[in-house]
Design an enzyme around this catalytic site. Structure first.
Site, PDB file in Angstrom:
ATOM      1  N   ASP A  13       0.881  -1.187   0.000  1.00 35.12           N
ATOM      2  CA  ASP A  13       0.000   0.000   0.000  1.00 35.12           C
ATOM      3  C   ASP A  13       0.903   1.217   0.000  1.00 35.12           C
ATOM      4  OD1 ASP A  13      -2.324   1.648   0.186  1.00 35.12           O
ATOM      5  OD2 ASP A  13      -1.961   1.889   2.320  1.00 35.12           O
ATOM      6  N   SER A  14       0.336   2.382  -0.322  1.00 34.94           N
ATOM      7  CA  SER A  14       1.146   3.603  -0.276  1.00 34.94           C
ATOM      8  C   SER A  14       1.688   3.816   1.139  1.00 34.94           C
ATOM      9  CB  SER A  14       0.303   4.809  -0.703  1.00 34.94           C
ATOM     10  OG  SER A  14      -0.834   4.952   0.120  1.00 34.94           O
ATOM     11  N   TYR A  45      -1.087   8.323  -3.138  1.00 34.17           N
ATOM     12  CA  TYR A  45      -1.089   7.686  -4.460  1.00 34.17           C
ATOM     13  C   TYR A  45      -2.343   8.110  -5.246  1.00 34.17           C
ATOM     14  CZ  TYR A  45       2.737   4.286  -3.788  1.00 34.17           C
ATOM     15  OH  TYR A  45       3.948   3.665  -3.643  1.00 34.17           O
ATOM     16  N   GLY A  46      -3.374   8.448  -4.521  1.00 37.71           N
ATOM     17  CA  GLY A  46      -4.643   8.799  -5.161  1.00 37.71           C
ATOM     18  C   GLY A  46      -4.577  10.045  -6.024  1.00 37.71           C
ATOM     19  N   CYS A  76      -4.587  -1.663  -1.392  1.00 39.22           N
ATOM     20  CA  CYS A  76      -4.805  -0.278  -1.775  1.00 39.22           C
ATOM     21  C   CYS A  76      -5.796  -0.276  -2.947  1.00 39.22           C
ATOM     22  CB  CYS A  76      -3.456   0.298  -2.210  1.00 39.22           C
ATOM     23  SG  CYS A  76      -3.523   1.905  -2.991  1.00 39.22           S
ATOM     24  N   ASN A  77      -6.898   0.419  -2.763  1.00 39.62           N
ATOM     25  CA  ASN A  77      -7.898   0.454  -3.834  1.00 39.62           C
ATOM     26  C   ASN A  77      -7.362   1.150  -5.083  1.00 39.62           C
ATOM     27  OD1 ASN A  77      -9.467   0.527  -1.112  1.00 39.62           O
ATOM     28  ND2 ASN A  77     -10.930  -0.216  -2.599  1.00 39.62           N
ATOM     29  N   THR A  78      -6.514   2.151  -4.879  1.00 36.42           N
ATOM     30  CA  THR A  78      -5.986   2.921  -6.012  1.00 36.42           C
ATOM     31  C   THR A  78      -5.090   2.039  -6.879  1.00 36.42           C
ATOM     32  OG1 THR A  78      -6.033   4.871  -4.571  1.00 36.42           O
ATOM     33  CG2 THR A  78      -4.753   5.049  -6.601  1.00 36.42           C
ATOM     34  N   CYS A 178     -11.112   3.316  -0.063  1.00 42.12           N
ATOM     35  CA  CYS A 178      -9.668   3.552   0.145  1.00 42.12           C
ATOM     36  C   CYS A 178      -9.330   2.943   1.493  1.00 42.12           C
ATOM     37  CB  CYS A 178      -9.382   5.054   0.153  1.00 42.12           C
ATOM     38  SG  CYS A 178      -7.734   5.492   0.778  1.00 42.12           S
ATOM     39  N   THR A 179      -8.247   2.182   1.558  1.00 37.34           N
ATOM     40  CA  THR A 179      -7.943   1.477   2.809  1.00 37.34           C
ATOM     41  C   THR A 179      -7.558   2.440   3.945  1.00 37.34           C
ATOM     42  OG1 THR A 179      -5.728   1.025   1.906  1.00 37.34           O
ATOM     43  CG2 THR A 179      -7.357  -0.754   1.786  1.00 37.34           C
TER      44      THR A 179
HETATM   45  N1  DGL Z   1      -4.700   3.419   0.666  1.00 43.79           N
HETATM   46  C1  DGL Z   1      -4.802   3.682  -0.717  1.00 43.79           C
HETATM   47  C2  DGL Z   1      -6.155   3.302  -1.304  1.00 43.79           C
HETATM   48  O1  DGL Z   1      -6.754   2.377  -0.812  1.00 43.79           O
HETATM   49  C3  DGL Z   1      -4.221   4.959  -1.267  1.00 43.79           C
HETATM   50  C4  DGL Z   1      -4.222   6.192  -0.456  1.00 43.79           C
HETATM   51  C5  DGL Z   1      -3.340   7.231  -1.118  1.00 43.79           C
HETATM   52  O2  DGL Z   1      -2.099   7.108  -0.974  1.00 43.79           O
HETATM   53  O3  DGL Z   1      -3.894   8.113  -1.794  1.00 43.79           O
HETATM   54  O4  DGL Z   1      -6.591   3.850  -2.284  1.00 43.79           O
END
Ligand code: DGL
Length: 251
Positions: A13-14, A45-46, A76-78, A178-179
């Site tokens: 994950d980020s 990361y988003g 991470c969903n992204t 988003c996690t």
């Molecule tokens: N935790 C990540 C997600 O589920 C990304 C959060 C991020 O770094 O923007 O999308």
């Protein structure tokens, strides 16, 4: 499976977002070793493009593949939305992602709001998920600053600070896309006053099913390692999750 050979699963994950999912998988799979890869200094990361995310994922996966894991989890969903197809074509081990739990939320009826990072919110992958499982009352909303806020304020998550970053609308169900948002789940529930879905248990169950390893005893001590980003912070937050659940945190 030989009880004395520990299998290994890598997470990515980020930042801290994937730690709740890691905790759930560690709990379910006591005979598996885990390595958590993160990149905390590059959150969010988003805010990145698909091409930028693929570059980063490529870098991390070249490290991950050296560990020859039985599976890798995009916690991470992204990353799941933007990179999973690319990574699955390139690597032969199992790659599991996390996606917003739209199906059970939309099944409740009424207005279903999916909160996600800008990258996930604008992705083709989320669009098809909504088409498949959502209803005409399913709305996706990007929260540009929420993951960054949670990443940087995790030790003193402030209810007003989180609520200020939430879209002000009425909802009958909310999906955390988003996690990072999972750490603010209670605050989000309180704000919208409706059921909130996070997809953690579903993804953990999916990993167990895919790798065919379940909750059986192991004679070796399970190893949990942290790599990349702020490893001290990630270990600390993970240990807090273990402590909250009453498990000893010597790992
Ligand atoms: N935790 C990540 C997600 O589920 C990304 C959060 C991020 O770094 O923007 O999308």
């Amino acid at each position: 499976m030989d009880k004395n050979i520990n299998r290994s699963v890598c997470f990515f994950d980020s930042g801290i977002g994937g730690l709740s999912l890691l905790y759930e998988c560690v709990r379910r799979l006591p005979c598996v070793d885990f390595t958590y890869f993160a990149d905390n200094y590059r959150v969010p990361y988003g805010a990145l493009t698909k091409a930028e995310l693929i570059n980063i994922a490529d870098e991390k996966f070249s490290e991950i593949s050296k560990l020859e894991p039985v599976a890798a989890v995009l916690a991470c969903n992204t990353l799941t939305a933007q990179c999973i197809d690319y990574l699955r074509l390139k690597y032969s081990f199992e790659i599991i992602g996390i996606q917003p739990a739209i199906k059970p939320a939309a099944a409740l009826g009424g207005k279903c709001v999916v909160l996600a990072t800008p990258s996930t919110a604008g992705s083709e992958s989320l669009k098809s998920l909504v088409e498949k499982y959502g209803s005409e009352n399913t709305e996706v909303i990007a929260c540009p600053d929420l993951a960054y806020y949670i990443e940087n304020n995790i030790n003193e998550l402030n209810s007003d600070g989180v609520k200020r970053l939430l879209p002000d609308l009425k909802a009958d169900s909310v999906v955390l896309g988003c996690t990072h948002y999972v750490f603010a789940e209670e605050i989000i529930k309180d704000f919208y006053n409706c059921p909130v879905f996070d997809g953690i248990e579903g993804t953990a169950a999916h990993l167990c099913e895919k790798i065919g390893i379940f909750d059986h005893r192991c004679e070796r001590i399970q190893k949990i390692s942290f790599s990349g980003g702020d490893t001290v912070k990630n270990r600390l937050i993970f240990n807090k999750l273990l402590m909250q659940s009453g498990v000893n945190s010597q790992k």
